[in-house]
Design an enzyme around this catalytic site. Structure first.
Site, PDB file in Angstrom:
ATOM      1  CG  HIS A   1      31.205 -11.647 -17.806  1.00  0.00           C
ATOM      2  ND1 HIS A   1      30.678 -12.779 -18.405  1.00  0.00           N
ATOM      3  CD2 HIS A   1      31.012 -11.801 -16.480  1.00  0.00           C
ATOM      4  CE1 HIS A   1      30.196 -13.578 -17.465  1.00  0.00           C
ATOM      5  NE2 HIS A   1      30.383 -13.013 -16.291  1.00  0.00           N
TER       6      HIS A   1
ATOM      7  CD  GLU B   1      26.619  -5.387 -20.034  1.00  0.00           C
ATOM      8  OE1 GLU B   1      26.818  -5.720 -21.216  1.00  0.00           O
ATOM      9  OE2 GLU B   1      25.861  -6.020 -19.277  1.00  0.00           O
TER      10      GLU B   1
ATOM     11  CG  ASP C   1      33.507 -15.213 -18.967  1.00  0.00           C
ATOM     12  OD1 ASP C   1      33.445 -14.474 -19.972  1.00  0.00           O
ATOM     13  OD2 ASP C   1      32.550 -15.901 -18.572  1.00  0.00           O
TER      14      ASP C   1
ATOM     15  CB  SER D   1      34.505  -7.540 -16.213  1.00  0.00           C
ATOM     16  OG  SER D   1      34.137  -7.645 -14.854  1.00  0.00           O
TER      17      SER D   1
ATOM     18  CG  ASN E   1      33.293 -11.227 -23.834  1.00  0.00           C
ATOM     19  OD1 ASN E   1      32.370 -10.904 -24.588  1.00  0.00           O
ATOM     20  ND2 ASN E   1      33.100 -11.999 -22.775  1.00  0.00           N
TER      21      ASN E   1
HETATM   22  C1  GRF Z   1      25.549  -8.293 -22.500  1.00  0.00           C
HETATM   23  O1  GRF Z   1      24.949  -8.377 -21.250  1.00  0.00           O
HETATM   24  C2  GRF Z   1      27.003  -8.610 -22.407  1.00  0.00           C
HETATM   25  O2  GRF Z   1      27.554  -8.333 -21.157  1.00  0.00           O
HETATM   26  C3  GRF Z   1      27.050 -10.093 -22.649  1.00  0.00           C
HETATM   27  O3  GRF Z   1      26.001 -10.369 -23.544  1.00  0.00           O
HETATM   28  C4  GRF Z   1      25.014  -9.364 -23.460  1.00  0.00           C
HETATM   29  C5  GRF Z   1      24.796  -8.851 -24.843  1.00  0.00           C
HETATM   30  O4  GRF Z   1      23.733  -7.933 -24.878  1.00  0.00           O
HETATM   31  N1  GRF Z   1      28.330 -10.523 -23.132  1.00  0.00           N
HETATM   32  P1  GRF Z   1      23.479  -7.044 -26.152  1.00  0.00           P
HETATM   33  O5  GRF Z   1      23.225  -8.015 -27.305  1.00  0.00           O
HETATM   34  O6  GRF Z   1      24.711  -6.252 -26.387  1.00  0.00           O
HETATM   35  O7  GRF Z   1      22.304  -6.206 -25.853  1.00  0.00           O
END
Ligand code: GRF
Length: 199
Positions: free
Chosen positions: A111, A181, A152, A143, A109
């Protein structure tokens, strides 16, 4: 001998934009990540992230997570598509335990904070960045962690950091973290796939 790329499944949520799903798929398509997307799964046909996946020509499955046999059916669908790893990208529920059992240590996942800080139930989206700012943190980041039955809490595979700047709002901070990310998820997936190959 022709060795095919390992496949990953991606699980998106009802409301997410799908930007991490898209970044993973683009990393696969460009060769930056030596993998291919075997299946994108979402809980509703009209989930924005599934619309993005369809537009990219990715294989999509709408999965009813309220069904009694949701867990085994999802595990089966991922196995049928020969996915070695499942990547959660905006999926906010707890995953059925059957999927975790079928993919031990192979569900990731992402985060939008530096776990173990600012994680847990209710810590998603804007709430995370508001909490980071309220705590007066000078840095944040993202993360990628292994998924367990607790929100988490699994082992962190990779983190990337960025500063929290004076005058940041939840939105400006979210944007800075999101850019991280999009790079970090593919790196983390590559790392876990290398481990699976015994490197
Ligand atoms: C991201 O910020 C991720 O960290 C969290 O949910 C959000 C998803 O955004 N788990 P997206 O749909 O990938 O734009």
């Amino acid at each position: 001998m022709c060795v095919s790329a390992p496949r990953i499944g991606i699980l998106v949520g009802t409301r997410g934009r799908g930007s991490n799903m898209r970044a993973l798929a683009q990393a696969c398509a460009s060769g930056r990540l030596a993998a291919e997307v075997g299946l994108v799964v979402g809980p509703r046909a009209d989930a924005p992230a599934l619309e993005v996946a369809r537009a990219m020509g990715l294989p999509v499955r709408v999965h009813d997570f309220t069904a009694e046999d949701a867990g085994p059916r999802l595990a089966e669908a991922l196995s049928e598509r020969r996915c070695r790893l499942l990547c959660l990208a905006g999926f906010l529920r707890l995953l059925p335990t059957e999927v975790l059992d079928a993919f031990p240590g192979r569900v990731l996942n992402i985060h939008p904070a530096l776990l173990p800080k600012f994680g847990g139930k209710g810590m998603y989206g804007r709430h995370v960045h508001e909490a980071v700012l309220a705590a007066g943190e000078t840095e944040s980041g993202c993360s990628i962690h292994r998924v367990t039955p607790v929100y988490d809490e699994g082992e962190v595979v990779l983190q990337r950091r960025c500063p929290v700047l004076p005058g940041d709002t939840p939105d400006t901070l979210a944007g800075r973290v999101l850019a991280l990310e999009h790079q970090a998820y593919a790196e983390a997936v590559a790392k876990v796939l290398r481990e699976l190959d015994g490197d």
